[in-house]
Design an enzyme around this catalytic site. Sequence first.
Site, short mmCIF file in Angstrom:
data_model
loop_
_atom_site.label_atom_id
_atom_site.label_comp_id
_atom_site.label_asym_id
_atom_site.label_seq_id
_atom_site.Cartn_x
_atom_site.Cartn_y
_atom_site.Cartn_z
CG HIS A 221 -2.12 1.84 -2.56
ND1 HIS A 221 -3.48 1.93 -2.78
CD2 HIS A 221 -1.98 1.28 -1.32
CE1 HIS A 221 -4.13 1.47 -1.71
NE2 HIS A 221 -3.25 1.06 -0.82
CE LYS B 49 -8.51 -4.53 -1.21
NZ LYS B 49 -7.71 -3.62 -0.37
CB CYS C 57 -9.20 -4.97 3.31
SG CYS C 57 -8.28 -3.44 2.98
CG HIS D 264 -2.81 5.66 -2.62
ND1 HIS D 264 -3.51 5.26 -1.50
CD2 HIS D 264 -3.70 5.60 -3.64
CE1 HIS D 264 -4.76 4.97 -1.84
NE2 HIS D 264 -4.91 5.17 -3.13
CG ASP E 229 -5.78 -6.52 0.55
OD1 ASP E 229 -6.15 -6.81 -0.60
OD2 ASP E 229 -6.07 -5.44 1.10
#
Length: 214
Positions: free
Chosen positions: A56, A114, A159, A60, A16
């Site tokens: 997303h 993701k 994450c 979301h 990320d």
Amino acid sequence: MSGMVVGEGDVLLVVDIQNDFCPGGALEVPRGDEVVPIINRLAARFPNVVLTQDWHPPGHLSFASSHPGRRPFETTTATYGPQVLWPDHCVQGTSGAEFHKSLQIPHAGLVLRKGIHRAIDSYSAFFENDRKTPTGLIGYLRDRNLTRVAVAGLAFDFCVRYSAEDAVRAGFTAVVIEDASRSIDIDGSVAATRRSFEELGVLCVSAQASPDRT
Ligand SMILES: [Zn+2]
């Protein structure tokens, strides 16, 4: 912290490194951009690299704005358990969801997106937060005969943490490149991450010491 020797069975999982997680972004990780040059140098030494991208849809479930009256960084209860509510971030197709412009890893073999399902968040690169929905990364790594996962990126206590934990649970060896990660640190999340890593045998190593020395 000890270093690691990089071999053919190793993969660097870069988590990320996106504008919204860097200073000035919607969900900034303090000093998150500092890891970019470190990760660029690190990745050059890994033959196998996977990038993850938080991605997303609008509205979301993890967005506080999707829950009237709730504020960012509060915790709500999703069908699968507790879920931290975040500012809107990494919305599909927006500039905030793009990788940091200085991230340069052209040889990365996979970009794994993701958090793509509206009703489930996904901290881990392996399973979404319901702990049941796979992203497909386990199959990818097994098919490629990759057995050890080195995790770096944002954020250390979310994450990166969940990805390293799931790597171990899936039967891989996991190490976290700690100086190539930065933390958010809410409600003791960094201390909890360190305890969990100790229990699961996730080793924290330094990019400075790796990969030339053991
Ligand atoms: Zn997210």
